[in-house]
Design a protein around this motif. Structure first.
Motif, PDB file in Angstrom:
ATOM      1  N   LEU A  17       0.839  -1.208   0.000  1.00 33.18           N
ATOM      2  CA  LEU A  17       0.000   0.000   0.000  1.00 33.18           C
ATOM      3  C   LEU A  17       0.867   1.248   0.000  1.00 33.18           C
ATOM      4  CD1 LEU A  17      -2.838  -1.090   2.398  1.00 33.18           C
ATOM      5  CD2 LEU A  17      -3.142  -0.107   0.120  1.00 33.18           C
ATOM      6  N   THR A  18       1.891   1.259   0.837  1.00 30.43           N
ATOM      7  CA  THR A  18       2.771   2.426   0.873  1.00 30.43           C
ATOM      8  C   THR A  18       3.421   2.636  -0.487  1.00 30.43           C
ATOM      9  OG1 THR A  18       3.200   1.936   3.186  1.00 30.43           O
ATOM     10  CG2 THR A  18       4.709   3.465   2.109  1.00 30.43           C
ATOM     11  N   GLY A  19       3.833   1.522  -1.105  1.00 29.19           N
ATOM     12  CA  GLY A  19       4.442   1.610  -2.430  1.00 29.19           C
ATOM     13  C   GLY A  19       3.470   2.183  -3.443  1.00 29.19           C
ATOM     14  N   ALA A  20       2.228   1.703  -3.402  1.00 28.53           N
ATOM     15  CA  ALA A  20       1.219   2.168  -4.348  1.00 28.53           C
ATOM     16  C   ALA A  20       0.994   3.664  -4.186  1.00 28.53           C
ATOM     17  CB  ALA A  20      -0.078   1.404  -4.140  1.00 28.53           C
ATOM     18  N   GLY A  67       9.466   1.266   0.260  1.00 27.05           N
ATOM     19  CA  GLY A  67       9.424  -0.115   0.731  1.00 27.05           C
ATOM     20  C   GLY A  67      10.661  -0.450   1.556  1.00 27.05           C
ATOM     21  N   MET A  68      11.810   0.021   1.108  1.00 24.87           N
ATOM     22  CA  MET A  68      13.047  -0.275   1.829  1.00 24.87           C
ATOM     23  C   MET A  68      13.032   0.307   3.235  1.00 24.87           C
ATOM     24  SD  MET A  68      15.807   0.234  -1.221  1.00 24.87           S
ATOM     25  CE  MET A  68      17.303  -0.240  -0.396  1.00 24.87           C
ATOM     26  N   PHE A  93      11.862  -3.789  -1.006  1.00 27.55           N
ATOM     27  CA  PHE A  93      12.020  -2.963  -2.209  1.00 27.55           C
ATOM     28  C   PHE A  93      11.128  -3.524  -3.320  1.00 27.55           C
ATOM     29  CE2 PHE A  93      14.157  -2.194  -6.281  1.00 27.55           C
ATOM     30  CZ  PHE A  93      14.278  -0.814  -6.257  1.00 27.55           C
ATOM     31  N   LEU A  94      11.193  -4.830  -3.503  1.00 22.41           N
ATOM     32  CA  LEU A  94      10.369  -5.457  -4.548  1.00 22.41           C
ATOM     33  C   LEU A  94       8.889  -5.284  -4.255  1.00 22.41           C
ATOM     34  CD1 LEU A  94      12.302  -8.767  -5.301  1.00 22.41           C
ATOM     35  CD2 LEU A  94      12.232  -6.653  -6.619  1.00 22.41           C
ATOM     36  N   GLY A 153       3.659  -2.432  -5.362  1.00 16.96           N
ATOM     37  CA  GLY A 153       2.642  -1.411  -5.106  1.00 16.96           C
ATOM     38  C   GLY A 153       2.549  -0.433  -6.272  1.00 16.96           C
ATOM     39  N   ALA A 154       3.713  -0.073  -6.844  1.00 13.60           N
ATOM     40  CA  ALA A 154       3.715   0.850  -7.976  1.00 13.60           C
ATOM     41  C   ALA A 154       2.930   0.268  -9.140  1.00 13.60           C
ATOM     42  CB  ALA A 154       5.151   1.144  -8.392  1.00 13.60           C
TER      43      ALA A 154
END
Lengths: 516, 308
Positions: free
Chosen positions: B51-54, B78-79, B203-204, B209-210
């Motif tokens: 979600l954070t990545g998105a 993500g990291m 990271f992945l 999310g992206a």
């Protein structure tokens, strides 16, 4: 780089270095684990380090390998005193050790484990080149292990071979083996040791082996050094010594059980009967192989044996911690499945080894732990639902007093007590019942000081004299000779010797323990 | 939609398209989790990381007008979450699963909080590769618009397999995850290996999310993930910790997700919600099929979830 290294190892036949330990002392707090011990490992010899449990053998080799720093004494490699601070230092002087437990990664293949064990590896592994180098290495190795098989699929014997190969692969010229055959069958052990023996005879390797098994010592070793209670007890060439000489060096003089007061029971009836019991170890191998025994009321049946021959699993099955795969247990001639109801009905109590792990809830208080057997019955409970805390505290206070448990208060978590007092807490709980019928005890005095040992021995004897049937599993032969009425020896999951204590033959017991 | 022109053939086509679209986040998250679990730690928090990545990807893409900056930012976000998880789980007496659940709540909370202003505006999407140019049929062309993130994921699966087999670091990760004692005996730093594995895995997951917010469905909303991060964790078990099998399993889950919409597109609306629940039912079924009180699942890293 790798290929050139492998190439070197089989062209130049180096003589292994000479290793001497001179007057080494190592103390842990007040305990002197090693007291002025010396050892001389001549190049190209097979040397056995003998001694009973706790004689200091492991401490000695851990000092050589740099796990421990000795308080006094020197390690001399090729006539130079060396400071060894880590296994990596030891590796630099050509010394490698194979541990009692396996140190390979189970999910990886043999080849991956060998490459991983190298101290210098490039970041990318060229498997084609590595496999070629490993194949060349295997050709000259004393034994072969399939390179592409995952370690988890290897039999114990092959795993042990891999551990030894790893050290040879790392160019160790002196191999220290810590009871390498304790997990092997006699056939596997003979094969591994026989092949190592050949390599030693060729002058390519020296071996220092910790062993209990006289059979292996007489068959494969050149020389022995014996430790007893942390002290040097003798050394000599195997060809000049008989098994009796060696066992006398190990155990000191032939010791008679100290006279203890035992009442004679006129009428005895069988309490515990075990019939053809089978069980597995954690790894699925056979731990108990059709074990049968009977314990009468008012007697102590002692089970001797080297650890790892199924004793732990036997006690776990009896305590309900491990399922039996075959066979049955009868208590008072009724089938017994170690449920709480059956334990209560037949008055079965257990004093397992490692009591903090097996018989206590470490975070719960001493009082709560003392009540674990009785909290759900009156007077400590009303209708089996409501706990009567006052009664629990009262009983705890009484037991703490009678059994001399040293604790700051009854509310202290039992995990905070010393080993001896944890042992006393469990003993108090298990022996407090008035009508106890069967007591199962495993290594009840392990790691305790002299006074605590005498105390616990007294309690067990008192129970016996009150007509309790006692099954005593112990690695301490002296303890068994002192307490037991009958003594048996357990080896590879079955009983291989049995005798009344009066007729027990010390030499035979020793030999059957060693797997003869 | 032009799917009607294809009739029943539209169903497999829609599922194939959905497999590649919906499978991308599963694929990236499961590869990340695979790497993390190979080192012996579980990171349930990847749901929050997803979600954070998105959110990060969408916001950065909107603010900079560069979708690829969004992808990188998502990975970095993500990291950061991965670092927190790795640090916490390696403290004495800290449980992976408990920290993971906390990280789900933390990650999604951060995403919802910072993402509020970005629900309305539309951010530039990642360009897709049109692999359907050979067909004159519009729906075929539409279905074969492939995200570069999907291609990255597909290439990553064999790369990870190679990493585990043929690099020193890959062997270290496996040794630490399977037998920390053996790893210690070889002088490997368990803490370092696990830290790097968890951070790289996160990271992945951030990039996963992206792919949600910049490709499919290509929006930012609070319900965008709907538990896909957690399902990806289950999927790693299903895939027996093999990266290549993670790829197949992700495609299967992606396809299961596309079942409902695909059937709806040809007018089958009965049981729409039931078909939409397919991925969840699949997750449950896998859990039931793989659990056993007596034996360990083959392929599981030996030290997975233990506290050392």
């Amino acid at each position: 780089m790798n290929t050139t290294l492998t190439h070197q190892s089989h062209t130049e036949v180096l003589v292994p270095p000479e290793l001497e330990v001179v007057r080494m002392t190592k103390k842990f707090g007040h305990l002197t684990a090693l007291d002025d011990v010396s050892l001389h490992l001549r190049p190209g010899t097979f040397h056995a380090l003998l001694g009973e449990n706790g004689a200091g053998k492991s401490t000695l080799v851990k000092c050589i390998m740099g796990f421990y720093r000795p308080d006094h004494g020197d390690v001399i490699v090729d006539r130079h005193s060396r400071t060894i601070d880590s296994p990596r230092d030891a590796h630099r002087y050509g010394i490698g050790m194979v541990y009692q437990h396996f140190t390979s990664v189970p999910a990886m293949t043999v080849a991956e484990n060998l490459v991983l064990s190298r101290y210098e590896t490039s970041n990318f592994i060229n498997w084609k080149q590595e496999l070629q180098a490993l194949d060349t290495f295997m050709e000259t190795a004393p034994f072969q292990v399939p390179l592409s098989t995952p370690v988890s699929q290897l039999a114990a014997g092959q795993k042990q071979k891999l551990e030894i190969l790893k050290q040879i692969y790392l160019k160790a010229r002196i191999l220290i083996l810590d009871e390498p055959t304790s997990v092997l069958t006699p056939q596997e052990a003979d094969e591994v040791l026989g092949l190592l023996r050949e390599t030693v005879t060729q002058g390519r390797l020296s071996v220092l082996i910790i062993s209990h098994k006289f059979r292996e010592v007489t068959a494969f070793c050149d020389e022995i050094t014996v430790l007893r209670k942390g002290k040097f007890a003798g050394t000599g060439l195997v060809k000049n010594l008989s098994i009796a000489d060696m066992s006398e060096m190990m155990m000191g003089e032939r010791r008679q059980p100290k006279p203890v007061h035992k009442t004679t029971h006129l009428q005895q009836n069988p309490i515990l009967q075990i019939q053809q019991l089978h069980a597995h170890k954690d790894n699925g191998a056979e731990a108990l192989a059709g074990l049968s025994l009977t314990v009468q009321s008012g007697e102590i049946l002692g089970i001797a044996g080297i650890s790892g021959n199924g004793q732990r699993e036997l006690v776990e099955v009896l305590a309900g911690q491990r399922p039996a795969t075959q066979g049955q247990i009868l208590v008072n001639s009724e089938v017994y499945r170690s449920t709480r109801a059956e334990m209560y009905r037949h008055r079965v109590y257990t004093l397992p080894e490692e009591p903090l792990r097996n018989a206590c809830v470490p975070h719960m208080s001493v009082a709560e732990n003392l009540a674990l057997r009785t909290f759900d019955r009156p007077p400590q409970s009303k209708a089996g639902v409501w706990l009567v805390l006052k009664m629990i505290r009262q009983m705890a206070a009484g037991l703490i007093d009678t059994f001399k448990i040293k604790t700051p208060s009854a509310e202290t978590p039992v995990g905070n007590l010393s080993g001896g007092n944890v042992q006393r807490t469990v003993l108090a709980r298990e022996l407090s019942s008035e009508r106890i019928q069967l007591l199962i005890a495993a290594n009840p005095c392990f790691g305790l000081d002299f006074a605590a040992v005498e105390d616990i021995h007294g309690q067990i004897l008192a129970a016996r004299n009150q007509n309790v049937a006692v099954l005593l599993v112990s690695e301490d032969l002296d303890e068994l000779l002192k307490l037991a009425d009958r003594i048996t020896v357990m080896s590879e999951g079955r009983l291989v010797y049995e005798s009344a204590i009066a007729e027990a033959d010390f030499a035979t017991i020793g030999r059957s323990m060693a797997g003869h | 939609m032009a799917t009607e022109a294809l009739g029943w053939l539209g169903v497999p086509l829609a599922i194939a398209a959905g497999t590649m679209r919906g499978g991308t986040p599963f694929l990236l998250v499961s590869l990340g989790e695979c790497l993390t679990e190979k080192s012996g730690k579980i990171n349930l928090g990847l749901e929050g990381t997803l979600l954070t990545g998105a959110m990060t990807a969408y916001a950065v893409s909107y603010l900079t007008q560069s979708p690829w900056s969004g992808v990188i930012a998502a990975g970095l976000a993500g990291m950061v979450l991965g670092f927190i998880h790795a640090w916490l789980t390696q403290q004495p007496r800290v449980n992976d699963v408990a920290v993971g659940i906390a990280m789900i709540i933390f990650g999604s909370g951060i995403a919802f909080f910072l993402g509020k202003p970005f629900i309305q505006p539309s951010a530039p999407q990642l360009a897709t590769l049109a692999l359907g140019g050979w067909s004159a049929n519009a729906s075929v062309q539409e279905a074969l618009r492939i995200s570069p993130l999907f291609i990255i994921g597909v290439l990553l699966a064999p790369t990870l397999t190679w990493f585990f087999k043929s690099t020193r670091w890959g062997l270290f990760v496996r040794a630490v995850g399977d037998s920390p004692d053996a790893a210690l005996a070889m002088g490997i730093s368990i803490a370092k290996v696990r830290m790097l594995s968890i951070v790289a895995g996160s990271f992945l997951a951030g990039i996963g999310g992206a792919s949600l917010s910049l490709y499919y469905p290509g929006i930012w909303s609070e319900r965008i993930s709907s538990g896909q991060g957690l399902m990806a964790v289950a999927l790693v078990i299903f895939a027996r910790w093999q990266p290549i099998q993670c790829l197949y399993a992700s495609l299967l889950f992606g396809g299961a997700q596309a079942l409902g919409p695909a059937l709806q597109s040809i007018g089958i609306t009965q049981g729409y919600y039931l078909f939409n629940a397919a991925p969840y039912i699949l997750t449950l079924a896998i859990m039931i099929a793989t659990c056993s009180p007596n034996r360990k699942i083959s392929g599981a890293p030996g030290a997975l979830g233990t506290s050392n």
